[in-house]
Design an enzyme around this catalytic site. Structure first.
Site, PDB file in Angstrom:
ATOM      1  N   LEU A 112      -3.907  -2.820  -5.200  1.00 52.78           N
ATOM      2  CA  LEU A 112      -4.157  -3.401  -4.156  1.00 52.78           C
ATOM      3  C   LEU A 112      -5.340  -2.622  -3.104  1.00 52.78           C
ATOM      4  O   LEU A 112      -5.758  -2.907  -2.031  1.00 52.78           O
ATOM      5  CB  LEU A 112      -2.864  -3.521  -3.211  1.00 52.78           C
ATOM      6  CG  LEU A 112      -1.805  -4.394  -3.731  1.00 52.78           C
ATOM      7  CD1 LEU A 112      -0.486  -4.435  -2.620  1.00 52.78           C
ATOM      8  CD2 LEU A 112      -2.489  -5.793  -3.581  1.00 52.78           C
ATOM      9  N   GLU A 135       9.141   5.995 -11.694  1.00 55.30           N
ATOM     10  CA  GLU A 135       8.408   7.276 -11.668  1.00 55.30           C
ATOM     11  C   GLU A 135       8.416   7.810 -10.399  1.00 55.30           C
ATOM     12  O   GLU A 135       7.983   9.147 -10.175  1.00 55.30           O
ATOM     13  CB  GLU A 135       7.228   7.205 -12.221  1.00 55.30           C
ATOM     14  CG  GLU A 135       7.075   6.881 -13.737  1.00 55.30           C
ATOM     15  CD  GLU A 135       7.554   5.628 -14.293  1.00 55.30           C
ATOM     16  OE1 GLU A 135       7.505   4.727 -13.498  1.00 55.30           O
ATOM     17  OE2 GLU A 135       7.314   5.301 -15.567  1.00 55.30           O
ATOM     18  N   LYS A 180       1.447 -15.721   3.099  1.00 60.01           N
ATOM     19  CA  LYS A 180       3.021 -15.581   2.856  1.00 60.01           C
ATOM     20  C   LYS A 180       3.180 -14.119   3.210  1.00 60.01           C
ATOM     21  O   LYS A 180       2.529 -13.220   2.775  1.00 60.01           O
ATOM     22  CB  LYS A 180       3.342 -16.186   1.609  1.00 60.01           C
ATOM     23  CG  LYS A 180       2.774 -17.269   1.063  1.00 60.01           C
ATOM     24  CD  LYS A 180       3.277 -18.455   1.824  1.00 60.01           C
ATOM     25  CE  LYS A 180       4.589 -18.934   1.805  1.00 60.01           C
ATOM     26  NZ  LYS A 180       5.169 -20.210   2.744  1.00 60.01           N
ATOM     27  N   PRO A 229       6.313 -11.289   0.259  1.00 63.16           N
ATOM     28  CA  PRO A 229       6.333 -10.113  -0.641  1.00 63.16           C
ATOM     29  C   PRO A 229       6.322  -8.488   0.478  1.00 63.16           C
ATOM     30  O   PRO A 229       6.781  -7.748  -0.321  1.00 63.16           O
ATOM     31  CB  PRO A 229       5.092 -10.418  -1.154  1.00 63.16           C
ATOM     32  CG  PRO A 229       4.864 -11.902  -1.330  1.00 63.16           C
ATOM     33  CD  PRO A 229       5.546 -12.264   0.072  1.00 63.16           C
ATOM     34  N   CYS A 236     -24.695  12.295 -20.788  1.00 66.32           N
ATOM     35  CA  CYS A 236     -23.918  12.887 -21.514  1.00 66.32           C
ATOM     36  C   CYS A 236     -23.966  12.248 -23.019  1.00 66.32           C
ATOM     37  O   CYS A 236     -25.028  12.617 -23.695  1.00 66.32           O
ATOM     38  CB  CYS A 236     -22.409  12.583 -21.085  1.00 66.32           C
ATOM     39  SG  CYS A 236     -21.424  14.161 -21.586  1.00 66.32           S
ATOM     40  N   HIS A 241     -22.836  15.133 -16.141  1.00 65.72           N
ATOM     41  CA  HIS A 241     -22.651  13.918 -15.362  1.00 65.72           C
ATOM     42  C   HIS A 241     -23.155  13.810 -13.850  1.00 65.72           C
ATOM     43  O   HIS A 241     -22.295  13.984 -13.071  1.00 65.72           O
ATOM     44  CB  HIS A 241     -21.232  13.478 -15.527  1.00 65.72           C
ATOM     45  CG  HIS A 241     -20.654  13.378 -16.708  1.00 65.72           C
ATOM     46  ND1 HIS A 241     -20.435  11.962 -17.244  1.00 65.72           N
ATOM     47  CD2 HIS A 241     -19.992  14.099 -17.683  1.00 65.72           C
ATOM     48  CE1 HIS A 241     -20.036  11.833 -18.605  1.00 65.72           C
ATOM     49  NE2 HIS A 241     -19.690  13.121 -18.760  1.00 65.72           N
ATOM     50  N   GLU A 243     -23.197  11.310 -11.758  1.00 61.71           N
ATOM     51  CA  GLU A 243     -22.668  10.551 -11.062  1.00 61.71           C
ATOM     52  C   GLU A 243     -21.470  11.104 -10.188  1.00 61.71           C
ATOM     53  O   GLU A 243     -21.270  10.605  -9.129  1.00 61.71           O
ATOM     54  CB  GLU A 243     -22.210   9.521 -11.888  1.00 61.71           C
ATOM     55  CG  GLU A 243     -21.090   9.540 -12.784  1.00 61.71           C
ATOM     56  CD  GLU A 243     -21.421  10.035 -14.321  1.00 61.71           C
ATOM     57  OE1 GLU A 243     -22.437  10.758 -14.282  1.00 61.71           O
ATOM     58  OE2 GLU A 243     -20.845   9.911 -15.260  1.00 61.71           O
TER      59      GLU A 243
HETATM   60  N1  GLN Z   1     -18.668  12.834 -26.953  1.00 56.73           N
HETATM   61  C1  GLN Z   1     -19.614  13.588 -26.635  1.00 56.73           C
HETATM   62  C2  GLN Z   1     -19.280  15.028 -26.229  1.00 56.73           C
HETATM   63  O1  GLN Z   1     -18.060  15.423 -26.483  1.00 56.73           O
HETATM   64  C3  GLN Z   1     -20.007  13.093 -25.095  1.00 56.73           C
HETATM   65  C4  GLN Z   1     -19.179  13.075 -24.095  1.00 56.73           C
HETATM   66  C5  GLN Z   1     -19.453  12.566 -22.955  1.00 56.73           C
HETATM   67  O2  GLN Z   1     -20.108  11.268 -22.849  1.00 56.73           O
HETATM   68  N2  GLN Z   1     -18.547  12.512 -21.904  1.00 56.73           N
HETATM   69  O3  GLN Z   1     -20.027  15.853 -26.316  1.00 56.73           O
END
Ligand code: GLN
Length: 533
Positions: free
Chosen positions: A14, A149, A186, A189, A376, A501, A503
């Site tokens: 949600l 849980e 409604k 819920p 990566c 990474h 991102e």
């Molecule tokens: N599989 C690759 C490694 O372990 C790349 C990992 C990934 O893309 N996060 O190095």
């Protein structure tokens, strides 16, 4: 310290995480410091071993803890950097209690869920809140009220509710308000899920009703009456065009004023920072299409940080980024492919499935001078593709995918040792040195950066020289030059890949440099194709 606890009813999915993050954002814009905590009632210690197909993206924190993607929303919305302590799981709580029991700390008592587990939960929440010395601690309880849980966590929350002063504790319950076939809203819920909450001794102060449309006045009244909350505390959360709109929707509903009054925060006006960001988003002047070629394509949430990083980079370039998701396995039946997009991104991943298709996409981007960003595994595959098609080592590969004559991607010796002992990844923030005069240096504007990692394999040092003399530039490295972190192709309009990474560090007010460069180049490419520049 004030506590705001967010629970969810009716069903999962949600947008409890977005709700919590948005509440955090409105408080931050009012000038309060907010510390978020996510409770995941699963028995796993962390999300490291979880499959993206099942669970969505694994988000990585600066200390290397692998967590639920909701923590990514917190970092982006609230502008905080979190650590593993901000994610509590059943596994973490139980192992702590069991450790204490073994150490004899319970002095012969019978160790039970109440009070030992619940005490540990409360202690953890309060410790994190106090350590950060924030004004408000925001706790999101994962799962749905009524799940077996989450019981110990909700019981701990109930106890906290009693222990804290009235004005220091507030419970927000997120529910679903479906429409019937005639389009009527409604409330049943919601009523049922509040009843469920009450049977656990908890009473909501605010109800956020998720609905396709805005909640009608009569719907709000009904929820108010049956669920015993004031009508002004029933917040309408209609489906937003974009998640970044949600804090503004909440403000329009008066949630900021209501929270401030209930928690006796005193009146403070918002600084309007988020509004200006959303204005920027709404006023995007052009569109750009990015193809993400991955393997968890059907589960949108598995690349959520990449999607957000692209979106944010778009916003800062006055462009709306349209993402097309391509399953790399679909390419593998073909010898020639064509990708219609202004930029191609190959994200991270594990395992052999789909890698040949990803390399076809990389080759296509490289040969056709289409803006490319690899992340990566996308970085590693760029090295393999280059080795096969430029160096001519047809069997070049990563040892992650089997034995080969040319292991251009391999484990470093110490990693081999670690893997033999059970495997662990290189995780979290690591410092990287960037070579001057490269695209990476231009984008980051500095010599040293720190970015988040999650991988085991590396560019094999034995091939670096050969790769570089064939035109590939490793523009960023770490570990004294033993590990390659960024690669680029100077002969190409934009071909950049990172072992880390980026991102995970993209934030609304500080976009990620590689994403900025990539999106900018894609915009430029689109204009050229359309004959606009
Ligand atoms: N599989 C690759 C490694 O372990 C790349 C990992 C990934 O893309 N996060 O190095």
């Amino acid at each position: 310290m004030k506590f705001i606890v967010v629970t969810g009813g009716v069903m999962s999915g949600l947008g409890k995480g977005i709700t919590a993050a948005s509440i955090g954002r409105i408080l931050v814009d009012m000038g309060y410091s907010v510390v978020p905590i996510k409770i995941d009632p699963y028995i796993n210690i962390d999300a490291g071993t979880m499959n993206p197909f099942q669970h969505g993206e694994v988000y990585v924190l600066k200390d290397g803890t692998e967590v639920d993607l909701d923590l990514g929303h917190y970092e982006r919305f609230i502008e905080v950097e979190l650590t593993g302590d901000h994610n509590i799981t059943t596994g973490k709580i139980y192992s702590r209690v069991i450790e204490k029991e073994r150490a004899g700390e319970y002095l012969g008592q019978t160790v039970q869920i109440i009070p030992h587990i619940t005490d540990e939960i409360k202690r953890w929440i309060r410790d994190v809140a106090e350590n950060k010395n924030a004004d408000i601690c925001l706790v999101e309880v994962g799962g749905t009220v009524g799940d077996i849980e989450s019981m110990p966590f909700l019981e701990a929350i109930r106890q906290m509710h009693n222990e804290e002063r009235e004005e220091d504790f507030l419970l927000v319950h997120v529910t679903l308000v479906p429409l019937d076939s005639g389009g009527e809203q409604k409330t049943k819920p919601t009523q049922h899920s509040v009843k469920e909450l009450r049977s656990l001794g908890l009473h909501p102060d605010v109800i956020v009703g998720r609905c396709k449309r805005e909640l009608e006045e009569s719907t709000k009244k009904k929820i108010s009456l049956f669920c015993d909350v004031p009508a002004e505390a029933v917040i309408s959360a209609k489906d937003a065009d974009d998640i970044y709109e949600v804090p503004l929707i909440f403000k329009k509903e008066g949630l900021d004023r209501y929270l401030a009054r209930k928690l006796r925060l005193g009146r403070r006006d918002s600084n309007g920072k988020w509004e200006s960001f959303v204005d920027m988003m709404r006023s995007a002047r052009e569109e750009v299409t990015i193809a993400v070629v991955g393997k968890y394509i059907d589960v949108r949430d598995s690349y959520i940080s990449i999607r957000e990083a692209l979106k944010i980079a778009g916003i800062h370039n006055s462009a709306r980024v349209l993402v097309i998701w391509i399953d790399s396995e679909d390419f593998e039946d073909f010898t020639e492919i064509e990708i219609e997009a202004d930029g191609i991104l190959v994200p991270g991943g594990f395992g052999q499935r789909g890698v040949e298709g990803k390399m076809m996409a990389i080759k296509y981007a490289r040969e056709n001078d289409i803006p490319f960003l690899g992340i990566c595994l996308g970085f590693q595959l760029s090295v393999i593709e280059f080795s096969r098609n430029v160096l001519g080592y047809k069997d070049a590969n990563s040892t992650e995918f089997g034995e080969t004559e040319h292991p251009v991607i391999d484990l470093l010796p110490e990693q081999k040792e670690i893997d033999r002992l059970g495997g662990t990844m290189r995780l979290g923030d690591i410092e990287i040195t960037i070579k001057k005069g490269t695209v990476a240096h231009f984008l980051y504007g500095k010599d040293k950066i720190s970015e988040r990692h999650r991988h085991r394999f590396e560019v094999n040092p034995e091939y670096i020289e050969e790769l570089e003399s064939a035109g590939l530039v490793f523009s960023g490295y770490s570990d004294g030059g033993r590990r390659m972190e960024i690669l680029e192709l100077p002969s190409h309009r934009f071909f950049l890949a990172t072992q880390f990474h980026p991102e995970f560090k993209a934030k609304p007010f500080s976009p990620s440099p590689p994403f900025m460069g990539f999106v900018r180049s894609a915009i430029q490419f689109r204009r050229e194709v359309n004959g606009e520049s």
